[in-house]
Design a protein around this motif. Sequence first.
Motif, PDB file in Angstrom:
ATOM      1  N   ASP A  16       0.831  -1.208   0.000  1.00  0.00           N
ATOM      2  CA  ASP A  16       0.000   0.000   0.000  1.00  0.00           C
ATOM      3  C   ASP A  16       0.862   1.254   0.000  1.00  0.00           C
ATOM      4  O   ASP A  16       0.556   2.229  -0.684  1.00  0.00           O
ATOM      5  CB  ASP A  16      -0.928   0.021   1.217  1.00  0.00           C
ATOM      6  N   ALA A  20       1.025   4.189  -2.794  1.00  0.00           N
ATOM      7  CA  ALA A  20       0.814   5.590  -2.406  1.00  0.00           C
ATOM      8  C   ALA A  20       1.946   6.481  -2.895  1.00  0.00           C
ATOM      9  O   ALA A  20       1.714   7.605  -3.347  1.00  0.00           O
ATOM     10  CB  ALA A  20       0.672   5.696  -0.887  1.00  0.00           C
ATOM     11  N   GLY A  24       1.380   9.379  -5.473  1.00  0.00           N
ATOM     12  CA  GLY A  24       1.792  10.705  -5.010  1.00  0.00           C
ATOM     13  C   GLY A  24       2.736  11.382  -5.982  1.00  0.00           C
ATOM     14  O   GLY A  24       2.626  12.583  -6.233  1.00  0.00           O
ATOM     15  N   VAL A  84      -5.831  16.880  -1.308  1.00  0.00           N
ATOM     16  CA  VAL A  84      -5.741  15.771  -0.343  1.00  0.00           C
ATOM     17  C   VAL A  84      -6.860  15.881   0.689  1.00  0.00           C
ATOM     18  O   VAL A  84      -7.505  14.890   1.034  1.00  0.00           O
ATOM     19  CB  VAL A  84      -4.358  15.750   0.339  1.00  0.00           C
ATOM     20  N   TYR A  85      -7.129  17.086   1.180  1.00  0.00           N
ATOM     21  CA  TYR A  85      -8.169  17.246   2.192  1.00  0.00           C
ATOM     22  C   TYR A  85      -9.542  16.900   1.636  1.00  0.00           C
ATOM     23  O   TYR A  85     -10.281  16.115   2.225  1.00  0.00           O
ATOM     24  CB  TYR A  85      -8.174  18.674   2.742  1.00  0.00           C
ATOM     25  N   VAL A  87     -10.421  15.313  -1.167  1.00  0.00           N
ATOM     26  CA  VAL A  87     -10.593  14.025  -1.834  1.00  0.00           C
ATOM     27  C   VAL A  87     -10.423  12.864  -0.859  1.00  0.00           C
ATOM     28  O   VAL A  87     -11.100  11.845  -0.984  1.00  0.00           O
ATOM     29  CB  VAL A  87      -9.607  13.886  -3.021  1.00  0.00           C
ATOM     30  N   PHE A  88      -9.561  13.013   0.152  1.00  0.00           N
ATOM     31  CA  PHE A  88      -9.282  11.896   1.050  1.00  0.00           C
ATOM     32  C   PHE A  88      -9.750  12.138   2.485  1.00  0.00           C
ATOM     33  O   PHE A  88     -10.511  11.348   3.033  1.00  0.00           O
ATOM     34  CB  PHE A  88      -7.778  11.585   1.055  1.00  0.00           C
ATOM     35  N   VAL A  89      -9.299  13.205   3.103  1.00  0.00           N
ATOM     36  CA  VAL A  89      -9.538  13.418   4.538  1.00  0.00           C
ATOM     37  C   VAL A  89     -11.014  13.686   4.827  1.00  0.00           C
ATOM     38  O   VAL A  89     -11.616  13.029   5.679  1.00  0.00           O
ATOM     39  CB  VAL A  89      -8.649  14.568   5.070  1.00  0.00           C
ATOM     40  N   TYR A  90     -11.618  14.639   4.147  1.00  0.00           N
ATOM     41  CA  TYR A  90     -13.004  15.004   4.414  1.00  0.00           C
ATOM     42  C   TYR A  90     -13.960  13.831   4.198  1.00  0.00           C
ATOM     43  O   TYR A  90     -14.790  13.549   5.072  1.00  0.00           O
ATOM     44  CB  TYR A  90     -13.396  16.215   3.567  1.00  0.00           C
ATOM     45  N   PRO A  91     -13.894  13.113   3.055  1.00  0.00           N
ATOM     46  CA  PRO A  91     -14.815  11.972   2.889  1.00  0.00           C
ATOM     47  C   PRO A  91     -14.614  10.891   3.953  1.00  0.00           C
ATOM     48  O   PRO A  91     -15.595  10.325   4.438  1.00  0.00           O
ATOM     49  CB  PRO A  91     -14.486  11.432   1.493  1.00  0.00           C
ATOM     50  N   LEU A  92     -13.372  10.603   4.329  1.00  0.00           N
ATOM     51  CA  LEU A  92     -13.150   9.585   5.352  1.00  0.00           C
ATOM     52  C   LEU A  92     -13.695  10.032   6.704  1.00  0.00           C
ATOM     53  O   LEU A  92     -14.254   9.222   7.447  1.00  0.00           O
ATOM     54  CB  LEU A  92     -11.662   9.255   5.464  1.00  0.00           C
ATOM     55  N   ASN A  93     -13.550  11.300   7.030  1.00  0.00           N
ATOM     56  CA  ASN A  93     -14.126  11.812   8.280  1.00  0.00           C
ATOM     57  C   ASN A  93     -15.649  11.697   8.258  1.00  0.00           C
ATOM     58  O   ASN A  93     -16.264  11.383   9.279  1.00  0.00           O
ATOM     59  CB  ASN A  93     -13.708  13.259   8.517  1.00  0.00           C
TER      60      ASN A  93
END
Length: 145
Positions: A16, A20, A24, A84-85, A87-93
């Motif tokens: 993984d 990444a 990246g 990153v926020y 696309v990744f952080v906000y949806p996961l939160n």
Amino acid sequence: MLKGFKEFILRGNVIDLAVAVVIGAAFTAVVTSIVNNLINPLIGAFFKSSTLDSAMVVTLNGSDIKFGAVLGAIINFLIVAVVVYFVFVYPLNQVKQRAERLRKKGVVQPDKPITELDLLSEIRDLLQAQQSPPQPTGKHADPLT
């Protein structure tokens, strides 16, 4: 020694991590291209310069201080951070918050392992519910009244 190396390489998190890093690097190339080919020329045009790297240059004792290049790097960083926020952080939160709300409502049981005793108890309860006759309810439930 080779067996340990094989286990290390085939471990899921190492693969993984490799994926990444590759993604990246590709993403960084896209963002750098956007900054260098779109944003830098626009800001450079504002400062009457061909690129942002050559804009806002201050010469001090024969050394060039390139404020434009620093600004370009900051813009590059902000674009990466925003993507990153969002696309990744906000949806996961959001997914974590939804799971927590469901857990609080009792829809999803808290993280506890299900034991054989739990399963056997559930099976027993289901069998008892199937075997017992339905209890009459309502106004005519008691035949003597």
